[in-house]
Design an enzyme around this catalytic site. Structure first.
Site, short mmCIF file in Angstrom:
data_model
loop_
_atom_site.label_atom_id
_atom_site.label_comp_id
_atom_site.label_asym_id
_atom_site.label_seq_id
_atom_site.Cartn_x
_atom_site.Cartn_y
_atom_site.Cartn_z
NE ARG A 72 -4.34 -1.22 0.22
CZ ARG A 72 -4.56 -2.23 -0.61
NH1 ARG A 72 -3.65 -2.57 -1.52
NH2 ARG A 72 -5.69 -2.91 -0.56
CG HIS A 110 -3.42 -0.23 -6.47
ND1 HIS A 110 -3.73 0.37 -5.28
CD2 HIS A 110 -3.60 -1.56 -6.25
CE1 HIS A 110 -4.08 -0.54 -4.39
NE2 HIS A 110 -4.01 -1.73 -4.97
P1 NDP Z 1 -1.68 -11.51 4.78
O1 NDP Z 1 -2.50 -11.00 5.90
O2 NDP Z 1 -1.86 -12.92 4.35
O3 NDP Z 1 -0.13 -11.32 5.14
C1 NDP Z 1 0.36 -10.17 5.75
C2 NDP Z 1 1.78 -10.42 6.19
O4 NDP Z 1 2.32 -9.22 6.76
C3 NDP Z 1 1.86 -11.49 7.28
O5 NDP Z 1 3.00 -12.30 7.09
C4 NDP Z 1 2.01 -10.67 8.57
O6 NDP Z 1 2.68 -11.35 9.60
C5 NDP Z 1 2.85 -9.51 8.05
N1 NDP Z 1 2.72 -8.36 8.94
C6 NDP Z 1 1.61 -7.61 9.20
N2 NDP Z 1 1.90 -6.65 10.11
C7 NDP Z 1 3.20 -6.81 10.42
C8 NDP Z 1 4.08 -6.14 11.31
N3 NDP Z 1 3.68 -5.11 12.07
N4 NDP Z 1 5.36 -6.56 11.39
C9 NDP Z 1 5.78 -7.61 10.65
N5 NDP Z 1 5.00 -8.29 9.78
C10 NDP Z 1 3.72 -7.89 9.67
O7 NDP Z 1 -1.90 -10.52 3.57
P2 NDP Z 1 -1.71 -10.80 2.00
O8 NDP Z 1 -0.41 -11.45 1.80
O9 NDP Z 1 -2.92 -11.46 1.45
O10 NDP Z 1 -1.72 -9.30 1.43
C11 NDP Z 1 -0.77 -8.35 1.86
C12 NDP Z 1 -1.13 -6.97 1.35
O11 NDP Z 1 -0.89 -6.87 -0.05
C13 NDP Z 1 -2.60 -6.56 1.49
O12 NDP Z 1 -2.90 -6.14 2.80
C14 NDP Z 1 -2.71 -5.42 0.49
O13 NDP Z 1 -2.40 -4.19 1.11
C15 NDP Z 1 -1.62 -5.75 -0.54
N6 NDP Z 1 -2.19 -6.07 -1.86
C16 NDP Z 1 -1.85 -5.29 -2.93
C17 NDP Z 1 -2.33 -5.60 -4.19
C18 NDP Z 1 -1.91 -4.79 -5.37
O14 NDP Z 1 -2.43 -5.02 -6.48
N7 NDP Z 1 -0.97 -3.88 -5.24
C19 NDP Z 1 -3.23 -6.74 -4.41
C20 NDP Z 1 -3.51 -7.49 -3.23
C21 NDP Z 1 -3.01 -7.16 -2.00
P3 NDP Z 1 2.04 -12.67 10.26
O15 NDP Z 1 2.15 -13.73 9.18
O16 NDP Z 1 2.92 -12.95 11.40
O17 NDP Z 1 0.62 -12.35 10.60
C1 OXD Z 2 -6.23 -5.66 -2.83
C2 OXD Z 2 -5.84 -4.76 -3.91
O1 OXD Z 2 -6.04 -5.33 -1.66
O2 OXD Z 2 -6.25 -5.02 -5.08
O3 OXD Z 2 -6.74 -6.76 -3.13
O4 OXD Z 2 -5.11 -3.80 -3.68
#
Ligand code: NDP
Ligand code: OXD
Length: 323
Positions: A238, A286
């Site tokens: 993000r 994005h």
């Molecule tokens: P998940 O919730 O599956 O994974 C998030 C990861 O981030 C986890 O490993 C989590 O740790 C880690 N995390 C969260 N907070 C912290 C912190 N404070 N310190 C360390 N690690 C942290 O999410 P997804 O993988 O499904 O998606 C991730 C992000 O990708 C979404 O939230 C979205 O913002 C972005 N996204 C962007 C897209 C685009 O087109 N640009 C499309 C889809 C998503 P833990 O495993 O320990 O919980």
């Molecule tokens: C999502 C995105 O969060 O598309 O899925 O950014």
């Protein structure tokens, strides 16, 4: 006697091609069989009838209008925009975690890691200037890719990069154990993770803890001792994860060698942003991983069926963590 089938309301404010509300309605009509599906605004819908809402960037207060709502389905993986609404009903929020989205993101990460590894910025510049001046190539194994966020998206990207021969590490909140990936976690694990990273890939969610985590202090800790020279940032999480003024300064003074940016604090990226024309920056609008209405409407339909059959919902957002 068959069970009553709860009404599903669609609130979709996207603005781009894959967020066409009508396209989503067509898909939901197909997968929700005999369930009433309403695309809002629709004056024929009694708000009290609505049991489920499938949403993308609903306006603040919009969901509070449904007194009998049971579950909110966020039509993307990131819930930061949704949970910023202070009037959001206190109900389970299910986010997207589907293979289709994961694989699209892995394609993006692989594409951009390879682009930097294979010196694409330099080569495209050379082409424009008609310069036949190849630089030395190095093997993937000479580069360490560090992934911030080892969730659905980060863990899959790590597997793909490993197969290509990169050294891969990852950082998460909780401890992980992924074969062939050096895993770090928590604030104590952050500095050692950064110190071995040449290409930093950010796939974190945006939360109170992660806002502006990509700042000068963090970027200065990345490893410069690789054939790339200065480290590279790829952010597809993000825009709010990056401090844009500090990121720009790091690109200008050589703290960073290059960046791929899919997300920005303000989207669409304003025309006057210096990132548009920066020679070290690759920009995508994005769309690292498009949210596909076919795959995701099916996923939501299955979740609703689970709920109505008394089973637990999957991928429910933990509101205390914010993701
Ligand atoms: P998940 O919730 O599956 O994974 C998030 C990861 O981030 C986890 O490993 C989590 O740790 C880690 N995390 C969260 N907070 C912290 C912190 N404070 N310190 C360390 N690690 C942290 O999410 P997804 O993988 O499904 O998606 C991730 C992000 O990708 C979404 O939230 C979205 O913002 C972005 N996204 C962007 C897209 C685009 O087109 N640009 C499309 C889809 C998503 P833990 O495993 O320990 O919980
Ligand atoms: C999502 C995105 O969060 O598309 O899925 O950014």
């Amino acid at each position: 006697m068959s069970r009553p089938r709860g009404t599903l309301a669609l609130l979709i404010h996207g603005g781009t091609d894959n967020w066409s509300p009508e396209r989503w309605k067509t898909r939901f009509d197909a997968v929700c069989a005999d369930r009433p599906v309403f695309l809002l605004p629709d004056e024929t819908l009694d708000p009290a009838e609505v049991r489920y809402a499938a949403v993308w960037k609903p306006r603040p207060g919009e969901l509070a209008a449904f007194a009998n709502l049971r579950v909110i389905f966020n039509l993307g993986a990131g819930v930061d925009a949704l949970i910023a609404d202070a009037s959001l009903p206190k109900l389970p929020i299910v986010r997207v975690a589907v293979d289709d989205l994961t694989k699209r993101m892995t394609e993006y990460v692989v594409l951009h890691v390879l682009a930097h590894h294979r010196q694409e910025i330099y080569l495209r510049e050379s082409q424009r200037e008609k310069r036949w001046e190849p630089k030395t190539q190095w093997p993937a194994g000479a580069i360490s890719v560090g992934i911030m966020g080892l969730g659905n998206l980060g863990a899959d990207a790590a597997e793909a990069l490993k197969i290509l021969g990169f050294k891969v590490s990852g950082w998460s909140r909780s401890e992980k154990n992924i074969s062939g990936v050096s895993c770090f976690h928590g604030m104590d694990g952050l500095a050692p993770f950064l110190k071995k990273t040449n290409i930093l890939v950010c796939l974190l969610p945006l939360t109170a803890e992660t806002r502006h985590i990509l700042n000068r202090s963090l970027l200065s800790m990345l490893d410069r001792d690789s054939p790339l020279g200065a480290p590279v940032l790829i952010n597809a999480g993000r825009g709010g994860l990056q401090n844009e003024a500090e990121l720009l300064a790091c690109l200008n003074d050589g703290t960073l060698g290059a960046a791929t940016l899919d997300v920005f604090e303000t989207e669409p990226l304003p025309k006057e942003s210096p990132f548009w024309t920066h020679r070290k920056v690759l920009i995508t609008p994005h769309n690292a991983a498009d949210t596909d209405p076919d795959a995701i409407s099916k996923y939501v339909a299955v979740q609703i069926e689970r709920h109505e059959a008394g089973q637990t919902l999957q991928n429910v957002v933990d509101m205390r963590r914010g993701y």
